[in-house]
Design a protein around this motif. Structure first.
Motif, PDB file in Angstrom:
ATOM      1  N   ILE A 140       0.862  -1.184   0.000  1.00 20.51           N
ATOM      2  CA  ILE A 140       0.000   0.000   0.000  1.00 20.51           C
ATOM      3  C   ILE A 140       0.894   1.228   0.000  1.00 20.51           C
ATOM      4  O   ILE A 140       1.554   1.537   0.981  1.00 20.51           O
ATOM      5  CB  ILE A 140      -0.933  -0.002   1.224  1.00 20.51           C
ATOM      6  N   GLU A 141       0.920   1.933  -1.130  1.00 20.99           N
ATOM      7  CA  GLU A 141       1.911   2.984  -1.338  1.00 20.99           C
ATOM      8  C   GLU A 141       1.422   4.387  -1.004  1.00 20.99           C
ATOM      9  O   GLU A 141       2.237   5.301  -0.882  1.00 20.99           O
ATOM     10  CB  GLU A 141       2.384   2.965  -2.800  1.00 20.99           C
ATOM     11  N   CYS A 142       0.102   4.574  -0.894  1.00 23.40           N
ATOM     12  CA  CYS A 142      -0.404   5.943  -0.799  1.00 23.40           C
ATOM     13  C   CYS A 142      -0.665   6.388   0.636  1.00 23.40           C
ATOM     14  O   CYS A 142      -1.239   7.457   0.860  1.00 23.40           O
ATOM     15  CB  CYS A 142      -1.677   6.081  -1.622  1.00 23.40           C
ATOM     16  N   ILE A 143      -0.245   5.602   1.607  1.00 21.57           N
ATOM     17  CA  ILE A 143      -0.392   6.002   3.002  1.00 21.57           C
ATOM     18  C   ILE A 143       0.786   5.450   3.793  1.00 21.57           C
ATOM     19  O   ILE A 143       1.236   4.330   3.540  1.00 21.57           O
ATOM     20  CB  ILE A 143      -1.744   5.513   3.575  1.00 21.57           C
ATOM     21  N   ASP A 144       1.309   6.245   4.705  1.00 22.25           N
ATOM     22  CA  ASP A 144       2.477   5.851   5.492  1.00 22.25           C
ATOM     23  C   ASP A 144       2.266   6.213   6.955  1.00 22.25           C
ATOM     24  O   ASP A 144       1.575   7.190   7.273  1.00 22.25           O
ATOM     25  CB  ASP A 144       3.744   6.547   4.984  1.00 22.25           C
ATOM     26  N   PHE A 145       2.889   5.448   7.825  1.00 24.36           N
ATOM     27  CA  PHE A 145       2.864   5.772   9.245  1.00 24.36           C
ATOM     28  C   PHE A 145       3.799   6.938   9.535  1.00 24.36           C
ATOM     29  O   PHE A 145       4.835   7.104   8.880  1.00 24.36           O
ATOM     30  CB  PHE A 145       3.291   4.567  10.080  1.00 24.36           C
ATOM     31  N   VAL A 146       3.422   7.740  10.521  1.00 27.23           N
ATOM     32  CA  VAL A 146       4.298   8.810  11.010  1.00 27.23           C
ATOM     33  C   VAL A 146       5.004   8.282  12.254  1.00 27.23           C
ATOM     34  O   VAL A 146       4.361   7.838  13.204  1.00 27.23           O
ATOM     35  CB  VAL A 146       3.492  10.084  11.340  1.00 27.23           C
ATOM     36  N   TYR A 147       6.326   8.342  12.246  1.00 27.60           N
ATOM     37  CA  TYR A 147       7.118   7.802  13.354  1.00 27.60           C
ATOM     38  C   TYR A 147       7.642   8.928  14.237  1.00 27.60           C
ATOM     39  O   TYR A 147       7.748  10.071  13.786  1.00 27.60           O
ATOM     40  CB  TYR A 147       8.278   6.984  12.788  1.00 27.60           C
ATOM     41  N   LEU A 209      -8.309   2.752  12.469  1.00 28.36           N
ATOM     42  CA  LEU A 209      -7.100   2.592  11.658  1.00 28.36           C
ATOM     43  C   LEU A 209      -7.377   1.699  10.451  1.00 28.36           C
ATOM     44  O   LEU A 209      -6.949   1.998   9.334  1.00 28.36           O
ATOM     45  CB  LEU A 209      -5.968   2.007  12.506  1.00 28.36           C
ATOM     46  N   VAL A 210      -8.096   0.588  10.656  1.00 25.69           N
ATOM     47  CA  VAL A 210      -8.456  -0.293   9.547  1.00 25.69           C
ATOM     48  C   VAL A 210      -9.280   0.472   8.518  1.00 25.69           C
ATOM     49  O   VAL A 210      -9.021   0.407   7.307  1.00 25.69           O
ATOM     50  CB  VAL A 210      -9.243  -1.522  10.047  1.00 25.69           C
ATOM     51  N   ASP A 215      -9.939   2.932   3.250  1.00 24.17           N
ATOM     52  CA  ASP A 215     -10.494   4.060   2.500  1.00 24.17           C
ATOM     53  C   ASP A 215      -9.544   4.545   1.417  1.00 24.17           C
ATOM     54  O   ASP A 215      -9.977   5.031   0.369  1.00 24.17           O
ATOM     55  CB  ASP A 215     -10.814   5.231   3.435  1.00 24.17           C
ATOM     56  N   PHE A 216      -8.233   4.410   1.667  1.00 28.51           N
ATOM     57  CA  PHE A 216      -7.266   4.980   0.737  1.00 28.51           C
ATOM     58  C   PHE A 216      -6.627   3.960  -0.200  1.00 28.51           C
ATOM     59  O   PHE A 216      -5.875   4.330  -1.096  1.00 28.51           O
ATOM     60  CB  PHE A 216      -6.174   5.740   1.506  1.00 28.51           C
ATOM     61  N   ILE A 217      -6.946   2.676  -0.007  1.00 31.52           N
ATOM     62  CA  ILE A 217      -6.375   1.655  -0.885  1.00 31.52           C
ATOM     63  C   ILE A 217      -6.784   1.896  -2.333  1.00 31.52           C
ATOM     64  O   ILE A 217      -5.991   1.713  -3.275  1.00 31.52           O
ATOM     65  CB  ILE A 217      -6.795   0.243  -0.436  1.00 31.52           C
ATOM     66  N   GLU A 218      -8.019   2.330  -2.546  1.00 29.32           N
ATOM     67  CA  GLU A 218      -8.514   2.534  -3.908  1.00 29.32           C
ATOM     68  C   GLU A 218      -7.719   3.594  -4.663  1.00 29.32           C
ATOM     69  O   GLU A 218      -7.691   3.599  -5.892  1.00 29.32           O
ATOM     70  CB  GLU A 218      -9.990   2.923  -3.873  1.00 29.32           C
ATOM     71  N   SER A 219      -7.094   4.522  -3.942  1.00 27.06           N
ATOM     72  CA  SER A 219      -6.353   5.586  -4.614  1.00 27.06           C
ATOM     73  C   SER A 219      -4.881   5.247  -4.793  1.00 27.06           C
ATOM     74  O   SER A 219      -4.105   6.051  -5.278  1.00 27.06           O
ATOM     75  CB  SER A 219      -6.465   6.894  -3.801  1.00 27.06           C
ATOM     76  N   CYS A 220      -4.484   4.036  -4.396  1.00 28.48           N
ATOM     77  CA  CYS A 220      -3.084   3.633  -4.497  1.00 28.48           C
ATOM     78  C   CYS A 220      -2.756   3.153  -5.891  1.00 28.48           C
ATOM     79  O   CYS A 220      -3.459   2.318  -6.454  1.00 28.48           O
ATOM     80  CB  CYS A 220      -2.773   2.505  -3.500  1.00 28.48           C
TER      81      CYS A 220
END
Length: 224
Positions: A140-147, A209-210, A215-220
């Motif tokens: 999943i490329e269009c969302i990332d965790f903030v560390y 979180l799920v 929600d954003f997988i479709e835009s990846c």
């Protein structure tokens, strides 16, 4: 009499310390109790989604290496339309077009989707690796965790509780990949995520979180 009073005082302090330690341990156990909704198990939907989010995305250099499940480690050299060019940063790929002639100068080291490094000595080896990549991969490329953020874990075999501060995708991937059915974990919420357009969103529990990730997988898309 004074000695007796001192002994009673010491005993009372010991009882208070023991009670405090037991209370703290119970609180930690409750945090990752498998019956609690915010517990994450190995085979849960959230565990799979998290692993897909942190999988190494190797699509950013596909114009050069033709494989989306790995990337070539910096620095390395290519012949770009016959001219020797050093690749040291992702920004260097902006100068390369689909129509350009590219020849990688071997050997190179690549990082695979699971953060393993492989030493590649020839184009034949690289082509074989490229052919192993799936065109429709699950990362999943269009969302990332903030560390950073913290994970709390409990192992049923060892009865050990642990809190881990995670600092980057590779660390999360390794943990998720090595997680077994005897281990449960929970995220110390809230947790932030950054979208591919730079916007930030916050999740406060597993269900949220799920939903956010789905929600954003479709835009990846590859290369976004």
């Amino acid at each position: 009499m004074i000695k007796i009073i001192k002994n009673i005082g010491i005993q009372w302090m010991v009882i208070q310390v023991v009670f405090l330690l037991i209370s703290c341990q119970e609180e930690e156990r409750e945090l990752i109790d498998p019956t609690i909704d915010d517990t994450i198990t190995q085979d849960s939907t959230l565990a799979g989604l998290m692993k897909n989010v942190v999988t190494h995305d190797g699509s950013f250099d596909d114009l050069v290496d033709k494989g989306n499940c790995y990337s070539i480690n910096f620095p390395y050299f290519i012949l770009h339309n016959g001219n020797l060019k050093e690749i040291t940063h992702t920004a260097d790929y902006a100068e390369i077009l689909d129509s350009d002639t590219i020849q990688i100068q071997f050997p190179v080291t690549v990082t695979t989707y699971e953060y393993k490094e492989e030493f590649i000595e020839t184009s034949t080896e690289l082509n074989a690796l490229a052919s192993s990549c799936l065109s429709d991969d699950e990362d999943i490329e269009c969302i990332d965790f903030v560390y950073p953020f913290n994970l709390s874990t409990f192992n049923a075999n060892t009865n050990l509780l642990n809190t881990i501060e995670v600092l980057h995708d590779a660390q999360v991937y390794k943990f998720m990949d090595e997680m077994d059915d005897q281990t449960v974990m929970s995220i110390n919420y809230p947790i932030q995520l950054v979208l591919h357009n730079g916007d930030h969103t916050t999740s406060g529990h597993n269900e949220q979180l799920v939903a956010t990730i789905l929600d954003f997988i479709e835009s990846c898309n590859e290369n976004d």
